[in-house]
Scaffold this motif. Sequence first.
Motif, PDB file in Angstrom:
ATOM      1  N   MET A  82       6.925   8.264  16.360  1.00  0.00           N
ATOM      2  CA  MET A  82       5.414   8.705  16.248  1.00  0.00           C
ATOM      3  C   MET A  82       4.657   8.803  17.584  1.00  0.00           C
ATOM      4  O   MET A  82       5.147   7.972  18.230  1.00  0.00           O
ATOM      5  N   TYR A  83       3.889   9.692  17.793  1.00  0.00           N
ATOM      6  CA  TYR A  83       2.991   9.722  19.054  1.00  0.00           C
ATOM      7  C   TYR A  83       1.652  10.290  18.526  1.00  0.00           C
ATOM      8  O   TYR A  83       1.745  11.234  17.731  1.00  0.00           O
ATOM      9  N   THR A  84       0.771   9.486  19.116  1.00  0.00           N
ATOM     10  CA  THR A  84      -0.790   9.856  18.578  1.00  0.00           C
ATOM     11  C   THR A  84      -1.633   9.610  19.990  1.00  0.00           C
ATOM     12  O   THR A  84      -1.652   8.568  20.265  1.00  0.00           O
ATOM     13  N   THR A  87      -6.465  13.910  18.993  1.00  0.00           N
ATOM     14  CA  THR A  87      -6.258  14.516  17.716  1.00  0.00           C
ATOM     15  C   THR A  87      -4.791  15.084  17.916  1.00  0.00           C
ATOM     16  O   THR A  87      -4.615  15.886  17.150  1.00  0.00           O
ATOM     17  N   LYS A  88      -4.061  14.541  19.005  1.00  0.00           N
ATOM     18  CA  LYS A  88      -2.735  15.208  19.190  1.00  0.00           C
ATOM     19  C   LYS A  88      -1.794  14.225  18.399  1.00  0.00           C
ATOM     20  O   LYS A  88      -1.823  13.045  18.814  1.00  0.00           O
ATOM     21  N   GLN A  89      -0.851  14.836  17.488  1.00  0.00           N
ATOM     22  CA  GLN A  89      -0.038  13.888  16.677  1.00  0.00           C
ATOM     23  C   GLN A  89       1.605  14.583  16.459  1.00  0.00           C
ATOM     24  O   GLN A  89       1.519  15.858  16.422  1.00  0.00           O
ATOM     25  N   ARG A 107       3.968  18.725  14.374  1.00  0.00           N
ATOM     26  CA  ARG A 107       3.327  18.497  15.418  1.00  0.00           C
ATOM     27  C   ARG A 107       2.072  19.062  15.287  1.00  0.00           C
ATOM     28  O   ARG A 107       2.001  20.339  14.788  1.00  0.00           O
TER      29      ARG A 107
END
Length: 127
Positions: A82-84, A87-89, A107
């Motif tokens: 996971m990458y957050t 508002t980017k995930q 994405r």
Amino acid sequence: MKRCLVLAIVFIAFPTWAQCWKVENLRGYSAAASDHYKFVEDGFTGKKFYIKITAKKADLETSGTGSDLDYIPISATSMVGMYTIDTKQTIETWMVNGDKAFMTRVRQGFEGLDATMAFVGDVTGKC
């Protein structure tokens, strides 16, 4: 006898598996915002992925570089990354099944790079 029972419980409760696989030839399909979410053939030409999974940690390296995602092990042969930020995930899954590896990625928040992807690769060895 009691000592053997205690040891058996400890090994069952705390698995000690550790695996590392080399994956190549990752091919599949992706649908990106920039292409109006039309599915197209996609893949990673010439890239090698190294999937490392232990009971408490999981990691992915790509041809000598790490990943921006934080991975957690789900089982002895699967992990989720996971990458957050704001508002980017990005959410990514990896699963090894014999001589094949499966990868999915979703994405969002990257405008034209928002996408969903599904790939199958070859497990070409152990690390």
